[in-house]
Enzyme design. Structure first.
Site, PDB file in Angstrom:
ATOM      1  N   ASP A 354      54.661 -27.880   6.954  1.00 31.27           N
ATOM      2  CA  ASP A 354      54.727 -26.955   5.819  1.00 31.27           C
ATOM      3  C   ASP A 354      54.198 -25.548   6.073  1.00 31.27           C
ATOM      4  O   ASP A 354      54.922 -24.559   5.973  1.00 31.27           O
ATOM      5  CB  ASP A 354      54.032 -27.575   4.600  1.00 31.27           C
ATOM      6  N   GLU A 542      50.352 -27.891  -5.007  1.00 27.50           N
ATOM      7  CA  GLU A 542      51.527 -27.147  -4.549  1.00 27.50           C
ATOM      8  C   GLU A 542      52.483 -26.747  -5.675  1.00 27.50           C
ATOM      9  O   GLU A 542      53.021 -25.634  -5.674  1.00 27.50           O
ATOM     10  CB  GLU A 542      52.273 -27.947  -3.482  1.00 27.50           C
ATOM     11  N   THR A 646      46.369 -20.983   2.758  1.00 30.21           N
ATOM     12  CA  THR A 646      46.991 -22.235   2.338  1.00 30.21           C
ATOM     13  C   THR A 646      46.037 -23.146   1.580  1.00 30.21           C
ATOM     14  O   THR A 646      46.444 -24.207   1.113  1.00 30.21           O
ATOM     15  CB  THR A 646      47.600 -22.961   3.559  1.00 30.21           C
TER      16      THR A 646
END
Length: 672
Positions: A354, A542, A646
């Site tokens: 990802d 997410e 992230t």
């Protein structure tokens, strides 16, 4: 490696003097009157060269009683604010938010409220959920890396702990202006946090959570001094030195992970020895996503300190990875640090794949769009995703971002990890650079390709939202599978690549609306399958991350409403409720329920939801942060001025200078 700051940067340096005022400001007491009481648990060292304020003299007959009263007052202050393990909310924030949040959760089962949304009030509900989560951690797991809110248990990952939850949550508390909570966390970081454990830790997780958390706290405390303000250092200073000192110590230890023959970091690192360790599985290969998602943190540290080595080690990783010129910009999910080559053929944007893609566009934005090589790599990968991984579901034409487990020549697997749902927001971010869509469309650089990227981001966002909406709890499972035609209808087959010369125009929606009906047989529901082993929900961020981006970029209030529905579902189904006997009135004793925290779920498809006993640190570091920002004003921590790593730690954009540059060129591409 020794750490030296550039002459032009001094923000990391420790304050030369220390005025120990915490807890005694305004009491008319000077530090010597404490008699060393705070020496052990003080927040920062009491520098010897800091002159103390002159003692205020009282009449002789009152001096002794006042001294006793002053000492007693200081003891109370220390007990309620600085004693490790005690809730920092005692005092200024003494209301029982857990009780109020529980009452509110019960009211959600009645008819929905009418009238315009009060986003400030909704944001406060998110803040309440954070405070309740933090209070539970403070009470039952203070200083520990893991918190199990159902049982009240806790555990450290390594001896002495890593500050996993405290450091990861720190910038969320700053953004929420939670001064007493930040003070408590900072005290622990100052007196207890160390990174000399003789134990291996994840290179990636330690970088994105710990290094990213410290760097973000340093940035926010200096850039926004009115948020959770502390006065630990010199007058007028925000006290940023503690965070950057801890960050540079940690980064220097992490550098050992990059000492492989190729510069690809090892999966783990021993912080005490600064020694990288190969993975015990996958033939010693590192995760591609993990190896290539350290760049934002180390590059910002290089800019902050003027030390180019931090930049160079992570830049080398990108050169080695891109040097293989993966076909159509899509990379296998493993890379070997010994040979510097990809391992296996599995291509996916879920686990281990990802954030490679995420950090391509974010490196470009972080450096104020100066490093064009990363925009080129991002555009290439996005075209590869469009060509090989995007397909339509059978009944409702939901856009599905699938996997190629056997490589690009193998079949498409219609499987989407929850992790994949970072992608809608990231695509929209790449299309506009963080600007609003209306502003971006006014640019001469806007194209039909960018319009299609916005369409893709909207369609993928709808698919991710459908994985929540289809379940009884309103929460998604960890993995969703989709029903496709045989063979699958690919986006590349159905829609030609947009012409760069055509005049840009907005594209209509492709998929059917996510309507609901009493029988639950809507076409879009028939397209989604959640296997029994994939029903768990880990409080992941997410989907709300992408909803946040989609709202900030498009301005569509629908995304805010989706986020609100999601937040209510989290509160209703993941909350941990405790019951206590309480005196309701004279002679009347009853049971009062309150929420004491939130936990992961074993099964998001049943009501009542089956709970696990674990609160991941990203619940407070990411999920609640994105909810809070979604309900905040658009300009608060703007996308134009920041990038989020992230782990949702905001870092500033900057222009690289001097030795801080890419320094390598791409090899010819492989295309199919």
């Amino acid at each position: 490696m020794s750490f030296q700051a550039s002459q032009s940067t001094t923000s990391w340096r420790p304050a030369q003097n220390q005025d120990f005022r915490k807890g005694i400001a305004g009491l008319g007491l000077s530090a010597p009157s404490m008699g060393g009481f705070f020496d052990k648990d003080r927040t920062l060292p009491m520098y010897k060269d800091k002159p103390f304020a002159p003692r205020r003299t009282a009449p002789r007959r009152w001096r002794k009683p006042l001294g006793i009263l002053g000492i007693f007052t200081l003891i109370l202050l220390w007990y309620f604010y600085y004693s490790p393990g005690l809730p920092a909310w005692k005092g200024a924030d003494s209301s029982d938010r857990g009780l109020e949040l529980w009452k509110w959760a019960q009211s959600l089962e009645s008819a929905p409220a009418k009238g315009p949304a009060d986003w400030d009030a909704r944001r406060e509900k998110v803040r309440d959920a954070f405070i309740v989560s933090w209070e539970g951690y403070e009470k039952e797991a203070w200083g520990y890396d893991e918190y199990h809110p159902v049982s009240g248990g806790n555990r450290n990952m390594v001896k002495g702990g890593m500050g996993w939850i405290i450091v990861d949550s720190l910038d969320t508390m700053i953004l929420m202006n939670l001064t007493s909570q930040v003070r408590h966390a900072r005290q622990w970081i100052s007196t207890s946090l160390q990174y000399n454990q003789d134990h291996d830790v994840s290179t990636f997780e330690t970088t994105i959570r710990m290094l990213g958390g410290l760097l973000s706290a340093n940035y926010l405390s200096t850039k926004y001094p009115t948020l959770a303000p502390l006065t630990d250092d010199d007058v007028g200073e925000a006290g940023e030195d503690l965070y950057i000192e801890k960050a540079t110590d940690l980064a220097d230890r992490l550098l050992g992970a990059f000492e492989s023959p190729t510069g690809i970091p090892y999966a783990s690192v021993n912080l005490n020895k600064s020694e990288g360790l190969q993975s015990h599985s996958d033939g010693g290969a590192s995760s591609t996503a993990e190896a290539t998602s350290l760049q934002l943190e180390f590059k910002y540290l290089a800019k902050l300190t003027g030390e180019p080595e931090y930049w160079n080690v992570v830049e080398k990783v990108m050169e080695v990875a891109d040097g293989q010129r993966p076909e159509d910009g899509l990379v296998p999910i493993y890379i070997n640090p010994q040979e510097g080559v990809f391992h296996g053929n599995n291509i996916r944007l879920g686990s281990r794949g990802d954030s490679y893609y995420e950090y391509l566009i974010k490196q470009y934005l972080q450096t104020s769009e100066q490093e064009h090589i990363y925009k080129e790599m991002w555009d290439e990968s996005l075209k590869g995703i469009r060509k090989h991984l995007l397909a339509f579901s059978k009944n409702a034409q939901l856009l599905v971002l699938g996997e190629r487990p056997s490589g690009l020549e193998g079949s498409l697997s219609p499987k989407m990890d929850h992790l994949v749902c970072f992608m809608p927001g990231t695509i929209a971010l790449g299309a506009t650079g963080g600007k609003s869509l209306s502003e971006a469309r006014e640019s001469s650089k806007w194209s039909q390709q960018r319009e299609e990227e916005i369409l893709i981001s909207k369609e993928l966002m709808k698919t991710c939202w459908a994985t929540y909406k289809t379940n009884p709890t309103g929460l998604a499972g960890e993995i969703s599978h989709f029903i496709l035609d045989s063979p699958p209808v690919m986006m590349a087959d159905k829609y030609p690549i947009p012409s760069l010369s055509s005049k840009p125009k907005e594209l209509p929606s492709i998929s059917l609306p996510l309507t609901t009906q009493d029988d639950g047989l809507e076409p879009w529901r028939k397209d989604i399958e959640i296997h029994r082993m994939d029903r768990h929900n880990l409080l992941r961020p997410e989907t709300i991350e992408s909803i946040f981006y989609m709202y900030r970029i498009t301005g569509d209030e629908m995304y805010r409403e989706w986020g609100w529905e999601m937040f209510k579902s989290f509160v209703q189904h993941t909350s941990v409720v405790e019951e206590k006997q309480s005196k309701l009135s004279p002679g009347d004793v009853g049971t009062i329920s309150r929420i004491k925290g939130f936990t992961s779920l074993d099964d998001a498809l049943t009501i009542p939801a089956k709970k696990r006993d674990n609160m991941e640190s990203f619940w407070m570091a990411e999920t609640l942060k994105y909810f809070y920002l979604l309900f905040s004003d658009r300009d608060f921590i703007s996308l134009e001025d920041h990038v989020f790593n992230t782990e949702a730690h905001p870092l500033p954009r900057f222009k690289p200078t001097g030795d801080l540059k890419t320094g390598w060129e791409r090899k010819p591409a492989h295309t199919s």
